[in-house]
Design an enzyme around this catalytic site. Structure first.
Site, PDB file in Angstrom:
ATOM      1  N   HIS B 130     -31.336 -52.147   2.313  1.00 12.76           N
ATOM      2  CA  HIS B 130     -32.256 -51.023   2.136  1.00 12.76           C
ATOM      3  C   HIS B 130     -33.645 -51.503   2.558  1.00 12.76           C
ATOM      4  O   HIS B 130     -33.947 -52.682   2.419  1.00 12.76           O
ATOM      5  CB  HIS B 130     -32.238 -50.665   0.643  1.00 12.76           C
ATOM      6  CG  HIS B 130     -32.954 -49.410   0.261  1.00 12.76           C
ATOM      7  ND1 HIS B 130     -34.323 -49.330   0.190  1.00 12.76           N
ATOM      8  CD2 HIS B 130     -32.484 -48.179  -0.084  1.00 12.76           C
ATOM      9  CE1 HIS B 130     -34.667 -48.102  -0.196  1.00 12.76           C
ATOM     10  NE2 HIS B 130     -33.571 -47.385  -0.374  1.00 12.76           N
ATOM     11  N   ASP B 207     -29.936 -57.366  -4.975  1.00 10.86           N
ATOM     12  CA  ASP B 207     -30.366 -55.973  -5.111  1.00 10.86           C
ATOM     13  C   ASP B 207     -29.172 -55.213  -5.700  1.00 10.86           C
ATOM     14  O   ASP B 207     -28.215 -54.891  -5.005  1.00 10.86           O
ATOM     15  CB  ASP B 207     -30.761 -55.418  -3.743  1.00 10.86           C
ATOM     16  CG  ASP B 207     -31.014 -53.911  -3.771  1.00 10.86           C
ATOM     17  OD1 ASP B 207     -30.808 -53.278  -4.829  1.00 10.86           O
ATOM     18  OD2 ASP B 207     -31.404 -53.365  -2.723  1.00 10.86           O
ATOM     19  N   GLN B 210     -27.264 -50.399  -6.468  1.00 18.34           N
ATOM     20  CA  GLN B 210     -26.062 -49.592  -6.251  1.00 18.34           C
ATOM     21  C   GLN B 210     -24.814 -50.188  -6.892  1.00 18.34           C
ATOM     22  O   GLN B 210     -23.728 -49.635  -6.747  1.00 18.34           O
ATOM     23  CB  GLN B 210     -25.816 -49.394  -4.749  1.00 18.34           C
ATOM     24  CG  GLN B 210     -26.955 -48.693  -4.019  1.00 18.34           C
ATOM     25  CD  GLN B 210     -27.124 -47.247  -4.441  1.00 18.34           C
ATOM     26  OE1 GLN B 210     -26.223 -46.628  -5.016  1.00 18.34           O
ATOM     27  NE2 GLN B 210     -28.285 -46.680  -4.167  1.00 18.34           N
ATOM     28  N   LYS B 233     -30.657 -44.775 -11.720  1.00 16.16           N
ATOM     29  CA  LYS B 233     -29.328 -44.706 -11.099  1.00 16.16           C
ATOM     30  C   LYS B 233     -28.223 -44.989 -12.121  1.00 16.16           C
ATOM     31  O   LYS B 233     -27.040 -44.917 -11.817  1.00 16.16           O
ATOM     32  CB  LYS B 233     -29.229 -45.675  -9.914  1.00 16.16           C
ATOM     33  CG  LYS B 233     -30.186 -45.309  -8.771  1.00 16.16           C
ATOM     34  CD  LYS B 233     -29.860 -46.083  -7.525  1.00 16.16           C
ATOM     35  CE  LYS B 233     -31.034 -46.237  -6.568  1.00 16.16           C
ATOM     36  NZ  LYS B 233     -31.407 -45.009  -5.862  1.00 16.16           N
ATOM     37  N   CYS B 371     -32.906 -44.877   4.065  1.00 17.99           N
ATOM     38  CA  CYS B 371     -33.783 -46.052   4.033  1.00 17.99           C
ATOM     39  C   CYS B 371     -33.053 -47.293   4.512  1.00 17.99           C
ATOM     40  O   CYS B 371     -33.237 -48.391   3.974  1.00 17.99           O
ATOM     41  CB  CYS B 371     -34.368 -46.285   2.643  1.00 17.99           C
ATOM     42  SG  CYS B 371     -35.374 -44.923   2.074  1.00 17.99           S
TER      43      CYS B 371
END
Lengths: 149, 413
Positions: B130, B207, B210, B233, B371
């Site tokens: 991202h 990261d 997700q 999220k 992104c």
């Protein structure tokens, strides 16, 4: 799909499929690049001038149906007009898609470009319809680049 | 269509009642919310907890001697404890509250980067990052005279691990990679990748924006040095996020933002800093959002999260099968190991047109570059449409998606 049919009218779908003046112009007098970084739409507008008259205008690039059809119809509409006339139409088009001009009620020069009034109901798509016009405006003003966000 | 394992033992209708927004209509159609990778919806318990804080408990934290301030501080710190248990951190002090993943990665990039990255050093990223795990590192690299190296991926959207192994060397100062790709859904083998980096003494930032929504995580088992994610999220309000960092790194790193709350003493000659986590928490934080994140974790803990993950995966398989049956549809990202993210294109139809027409059917998907422009460039598409699922989505919603995609194709035929 009543509202949708207002946005994706037959004319728009047809121009998307067979965009007019979708080509480069060799040795153009003016060019400008238009980008919508949010959706990745990118196009280049080419203008050929004879004095103050737009004798040819064309575009290349990639984008959604709305941006492609708008660019296609813009090139048809502006060809043969004076720079001043083109700027007036740009201004009216811009005001129509942002809700400042009621193209049905108020006097204007938009003619069949009025079908883009439908994007008003789709705020996320207003920039798609106006990208080519902003790019033409930038080309006529002698600015090389325009970004809509 | 491929046979798909029947979904059992997950009462999705009961779960849906926990999320008020799911019962609303959009464009006079029942909302079908398939944009969970952008932001997930909020259950009533989280709304209630956040409202209660605002209605009865609000005050600034960490500074008042009065009742409300102490009460708010206790509630906020209790949320930190919940985060610690949720990711199995060794110590709650290793969990720093931030606004979200983007701010978290910026924190690590600037703080770690300015201290530990120098001229000629290398930063390893992956081809599927991202923008928020690319741009901060580019700025730090430019500032420090370091180089960015990129782990390539194959046409299924899987990282080529042999290439990663070759990129690591004595100049590598950090590896920063997505646990799960937001644009492709690929689950990266981060545990193995972390182990490889550690052989070179290189720390790894994960990261996890997700991954945490889709399956349970354990930062100590992964041996992650930094693990960053967003609250919004995982069913919490926006503006709550976490940087987990190993104490040895956080202690050695300079502050990121400075101001109130992060100091020990200040004079015009010299300022000394508070210990972690306060050192990295200058200014008044998102107190309501942080307490909301704690409530969201409570909600997840009350569920069978493993069963939720399994159900969600069966939805992904079903959606993949339904969309694969439409000849005009091309699925972007076909890794063997995927989380419930389904990116696709339709031949000759721009993703924004897909998104608008689906929206008219009440179906929320994301259309754009997500992104992740380098990913779009790799697959040679300007953008994709993306459906992303949560454990409250249903098979019927997947059917609506597939049927509406057929309508999109008809409109443009």
């Amino acid at each position: 799909m009543s509202e949708l049919s207002e946005l994706y009218q037959e004319v728009i779908l047809e121009h998307n499929k067979n965009p007019r003046n979708f080509r480069e112009i060799e040795s153009p007098d003016r060019t400008a690049d238009g980008n919508n970084p949010l959706c990745g739409d990118a196009l280049r507008v080419y203008v050929k001038l004879d004095g103050d008259t737009v004798t040819d205008v064309a575009f290349k690039g990639s984008g959604c149906a709305i941006s492609k059809a708008s660019a296609s119809m813009m090139t048809q509409f502006v060809k043969g007009k004076s720079r001043e006339e083109a700027e007036v139409i740009f201004d009216e088009f811009h005001r129509m898609v942002t809700g400042e001009l009621n193209a049905e009620a108020e006097e204007n020069h938009l003619g069949r470009l009025k079908i883009f009034a439908g994007v008003l109901e789709f705020p996320a798509r207003v920039k798609c319809a106006s990208l080519s016009w902003h790019t033409l405006h930038a080309a006529l003003q002698g600015e090389g680049e325009v970004t809509t966000e | 269509m491929k046979a798909v394992k029947e979904m059992t033992s997950w009462d999705v209708e009961a779960i849906r009642k926990d999320f008020p927004v799911l019962s609303r209509t959009v464009n006079e159609k029942p909302l079908v919310y398939l944009d969970n990778s952008a932001s997930s919806q909020v259950p009533q318990t989280v709304i209630d907890r956040t409202s209660k804080y605002l209605a009865e408990e609000h005050s600034n934290i960490h500074r008042g001697v009065h009742y409300l301030s102490q009460h708010a501080t206790t509630a906020y710190e209790a949320a930190r404890e919940k985060v610690k248990r949720f990711i199995n951190a060794g110590d709650a002090k290793e969990c720093i509250f931030v606004r979200g993943t983007t701010e978290g990665i910026n924190l690590v990039a600037y703080s770690y980067g300015r201290k530990f990255i120098g001229e000629g050093d290398e930063i390893i990223l992956s081809a599927m990052e991202h923008h928020s795990n690319i741009v901060p590192w580019q700025i730090v690299a430019e500032e420090r005279g370091a180089k960015i190296r990129v782990i390539p991926m194959n046409e299924r959207g899987e990282l080529i691990i042999e290439e990663y192994d070759k990129l690591l060397n004595e100049r590598t100062k950090i590896v920063a990679i997505a646990h799960v790709s937001n644009s492709l859904g690929t689950v990266n083998p981060i545990k193995e990748m972390i182990a490889t980096a550690h052989k070179f003494g290189v720390p790894v930032l994960v990261d996890a924006a997700q991954s945490v929504p889709h399956f349970p995580v354990d930062v100590q088992d992964l041996d992650a040095d930094f693990f960053v994610f967003s609250g919004h999220k995982i069913f919490a309000p926006t503006a709550s996020g976490i940087v987990y960092g190993k104490r040895e790194w956080l202690d050695a790193m300079p502050p990121y933002q400075t101001g109130g709350g992060m100091i020990r003493t200040v004079s015009f000659e010299k300022t000394t800093y508070a210990p972690i986590p306060e050192k990295f928490e200058a200014g008044t934080p998102g107190i309501a959002a942080g307490i909301g994140l704690g409530a969201a974790i409570d909600y997840l803990n009350a569920l069978d999260f493993e069963a939720a993950a399994e159900y969600e995966h069966s939805l992904l398989e079903y959606a993949t099968a339904r969309l694969s049956d439409i000849p005009e549809v091309k699925i972007i990202g076909t890794a063997a190991n995927k989380a419930s993210v389904l990116s696709f294109t339709i031949e000759g139809i721009h993703p924004h047109d897909i998104g608008t027409i689906l929206d008219q059917q009440g179906i929320a998907v994301r259309a754009g570059h997500h992104c992740a422009q380098p990913v779009m460039q790799f697959f040679d598409v300007p953008a994709t449409a993306r459906a992303s699922f949560a454990f409250y989505n249903t098979k019927e919603e997947v059917d609506k998606l597939a049927d509406s995609i057929q309508k999109v194709i008809e409109v443009f035929a």
